[in-house]
Design a protein around this motif. Sequence first.
Motif, PDB file in Angstrom:
ATOM      1  N   PRO A 123       0.621  -1.195  -0.097  1.00 44.36           N
ATOM      2  CA  PRO A 123      -0.009  -0.072  -0.046  1.00 44.36           C
ATOM      3  C   PRO A 123       1.021   1.206   0.084  1.00 44.36           C
ATOM      4  O   PRO A 123       1.764   1.533   0.861  1.00 44.36           O
ATOM      5  N   TYR A 124       0.377   2.147  -0.837  1.00 51.92           N
ATOM      6  CA  TYR A 124       1.197   3.486  -0.882  1.00 51.92           C
ATOM      7  C   TYR A 124       0.327   4.507  -0.022  1.00 51.92           C
ATOM      8  O   TYR A 124      -0.919   4.627  -0.396  1.00 51.92           O
ATOM      9  N   GLN A 125       0.908   4.954   1.018  1.00 56.19           N
ATOM     10  CA  GLN A 125       0.189   5.689   1.964  1.00 56.19           C
ATOM     11  C   GLN A 125       0.590   7.506   1.692  1.00 56.19           C
ATOM     12  O   GLN A 125       1.641   7.560   1.835  1.00 56.19           O
ATOM     13  N   ARG A 126      -0.395   8.021   1.974  1.00 55.36           N
ATOM     14  CA  ARG A 126      -0.318   9.446   2.286  1.00 55.36           C
ATOM     15  C   ARG A 126      -0.985   9.945   3.625  1.00 55.36           C
ATOM     16  O   ARG A 126      -2.244   9.739   3.741  1.00 55.36           O
ATOM     17  N   GLY A 127      -0.221   9.870   5.032  1.00 57.11           N
ATOM     18  CA  GLY A 127      -0.902  10.084   6.177  1.00 57.11           C
ATOM     19  C   GLY A 127      -1.729   8.703   6.293  1.00 57.11           C
ATOM     20  O   GLY A 127      -0.946   7.610   6.394  1.00 57.11           O
ATOM     21  N   ASN A 128      -2.759   8.636   6.855  1.00 59.45           N
ATOM     22  CA  ASN A 128      -3.721   7.388   7.204  1.00 59.45           C
ATOM     23  C   ASN A 128      -4.453   7.081   5.880  1.00 59.45           C
ATOM     24  O   ASN A 128      -5.219   6.167   6.323  1.00 59.45           O
TER      25      ASN A 128
ATOM     26  N   LEU B  78       5.376   8.401  -4.145  1.00 59.15           N
ATOM     27  CA  LEU B  78       6.367   7.690  -3.642  1.00 59.15           C
ATOM     28  C   LEU B  78       6.158   6.697  -2.689  1.00 59.15           C
ATOM     29  O   LEU B  78       5.143   6.924  -1.803  1.00 59.15           O
ATOM     30  N   TYR B  79       6.737   5.563  -2.754  1.00 63.32           N
ATOM     31  CA  TYR B  79       6.438   4.471  -1.658  1.00 63.32           C
ATOM     32  C   TYR B  79       7.055   4.678  -0.285  1.00 63.32           C
ATOM     33  O   TYR B  79       8.498   4.827  -0.284  1.00 63.32           O
ATOM     34  N   GLY B  80       6.465   5.130   0.775  1.00 63.56           N
ATOM     35  CA  GLY B  80       7.340   5.333   1.850  1.00 63.56           C
ATOM     36  C   GLY B  80       7.025   7.022   1.993  1.00 63.56           C
ATOM     37  O   GLY B  80       7.809   7.642   2.920  1.00 63.56           O
ATOM     38  N   LEU B  81       6.164   7.569   1.762  1.00 59.04           N
ATOM     39  CA  LEU B  81       5.894   8.945   1.629  1.00 59.04           C
ATOM     40  C   LEU B  81       5.648   9.375   3.018  1.00 59.04           C
ATOM     41  O   LEU B  81       6.528  10.459   3.626  1.00 59.04           O
ATOM     42  N   ASN B  82       5.043   8.753   3.908  1.00 56.62           N
ATOM     43  CA  ASN B  82       4.980   9.118   5.405  1.00 56.62           C
ATOM     44  C   ASN B  82       6.466   9.056   6.219  1.00 56.62           C
ATOM     45  O   ASN B  82       6.327   9.556   7.359  1.00 56.62           O
ATOM     46  N   ASP B  83       7.407   8.397   5.573  1.00 45.37           N
ATOM     47  CA  ASP B  83       8.543   8.012   6.267  1.00 45.37           C
ATOM     48  C   ASP B  83       9.675   9.188   6.210  1.00 45.37           C
ATOM     49  O   ASP B  83      10.963   8.917   6.784  1.00 45.37           O
ATOM     50  N   ILE B  84       9.537  10.107   5.355  1.00 46.26           N
ATOM     51  CA  ILE B  84      10.438  11.153   4.843  1.00 46.26           C
ATOM     52  C   ILE B  84      11.048  12.032   6.059  1.00 46.26           C
ATOM     53  O   ILE B  84      10.288  12.529   6.934  1.00 46.26           O
ATOM     54  N   GLY B  85      12.350  11.998   6.418  1.00 49.00           N
ATOM     55  CA  GLY B  85      12.944  12.901   7.562  1.00 49.00           C
ATOM     56  C   GLY B  85      13.821  13.528   6.871  1.00 49.00           C
ATOM     57  O   GLY B  85      14.100  13.820   5.647  1.00 49.00           O
TER      58      GLY B  85
END
Length: 577
Positions: free
Chosen positions: A129-134, A158-165
């Motif tokens: 699953p490609y997620q943006r927020g929830n 992007l796959y991992g959009l929520n994980d960007i640091g």
Amino acid sequence: MTTQKTFSDFGIELRSNSGEEDTTCPQCSDTRKNKRARCLSVNIDKGVWTCHHCGWSGGLGTGEQHRPTIVKTWRKPVYEINRTSLSDGAVKWFASRGITQEVLIRNRVAVCSVYFPQLEDRANAVAFPYQRGNEVVNVKYRTQDKHFRMEAGAERVLYGLNDIGDTLIWVEGEMDKLSVEVAGYVSCVSVPDGAPTPNTKNYDSKFDFMAAPELDKAKTHIIAVDNDEPGVRLEEELLRRLGRDQCKVVRWSEGCKDANDVLKRHGAAILKECIEAASWVPVEGEHSVSEYRESMERLYRYGMPKGHSTGWECVDELYTVMPGEWTLVTGIPGHGKSEWLDALMIHLARLHGWNFAVFSPENQPTEYHLSKLAEKHVGKPFSQGPTARMSQREKDGAISFLDEHFTFLMPELPSVDGLIERLKSIVKRHGVRGVVLDPWNEIDHSRLAGLSETEYISQALSKLRAFTRAHGVHLWIIAHPTKLQKEANGQYPVPTPYDVAGSAHWRNKADNCIAVWRDITKQTSTVEIHVQKIRKKSVGRVGVVELAYDRLTGQYRAPFSAPHSAQPDWENDEIPD
């Protein structure tokens, strides 16, 4: 008696005589990358049609209908499978590739049965699953034998959009993203469609994900894509868009292609070592030879880069367009330097899929500039006149083409530093490959007290050169020469870079120098392109070539291929700059 119109009267080509049929759209298909896409739905029995791409619709009895403005909307996939449990077989399969169940659960990975068009049947597949927020905005499915599909009509992010640091790792596949997390790095994303194939001409649409506002969080980027030819191309495009001065690159262990390959063969500790050993990309300054070992190996393997064709074979013998360089274009006012550069941009957009950012205050209003570019694209006049103008369909197609390939800059106070910052953002979001600053004197050149004009020009050109190299764009700067003295025959001499107002740095710092010149003592359409400097022999050589200018369309052709039409009186008639 009124004759009933047929579908062919509207340019609609059909294979059937009844029923419903999907076919290409005569309004938009010619302007699109996939010209054979059957986006026009036709109900033959009812005599009506609708294009699902451009909105063109109509009927045999009613004629063409309005073309509504298309607002892009995305379909949201339904993703309701229990993500907290996987079958023992699935867990074992991931474990064989080094992926832990903990990582699978956090990323909501599942196994399900889904239809694959290429198989024409359902198959068991892994669901990422490609997620943006929830919210799940897309899902990629993968079978064990590497068939892939994503949700139709869903947004590609992007796959991992929520994980960007602050520090972001870029990889080429979902399995690589999960592998990097096993090694201890959560701030990692995968591009949704993998790397572009080596023969792909224009893949800018594949990088729409670069517009994600979440990417603004990242200050440092670690490029860790596949070690193959498509991966090399993806790496170069990411470096170009993100800026080399913000990027490090990873080189995988000997014999390994990607992050998951390293994890399977050597374990998480070695994968972590590879990522920690990422090196900064050389840009400017002092560097050891060893820093270039990998890039030299790639040059040796894939060959030295060459410039792109200008679209004129005779010009290509002297000048081609190399990414990462900048070209000075000068010429007497009215000799056509801006017109020639506009024609060059159209060629590069058509031949190579290039996108452009254009700062051209002298070509205002923008509608005027667009009409000239449309003429060069279509090959017919935009306005009504004695010669047949472009049709409504040709005009619409030209506007769609220009919308795809051109962005115009119109800042209120355009300083060099301000333009560079704006251009960095445009390169990232739109994949711009060419930049035009026309002309230099329309930029605000306020300088610090005590800084001479010569010193300012040197610093400004150095900043622009660093930008072009860091982002792999080609920059053209149009700069006017100082007032030249006419010769005895009333003709101006061909200007050189040393004649450009300000400094000899124009000649010294430019990679390539070109002067556009014509003989005003002759009633001819011939324009001379003087290539006066070429830094790299793989780009071209110094020399002069002639092109014939067609005033009706603004196009340039080799003289032997110029149309045999009456030419205007050139004695006092300038080519529009």
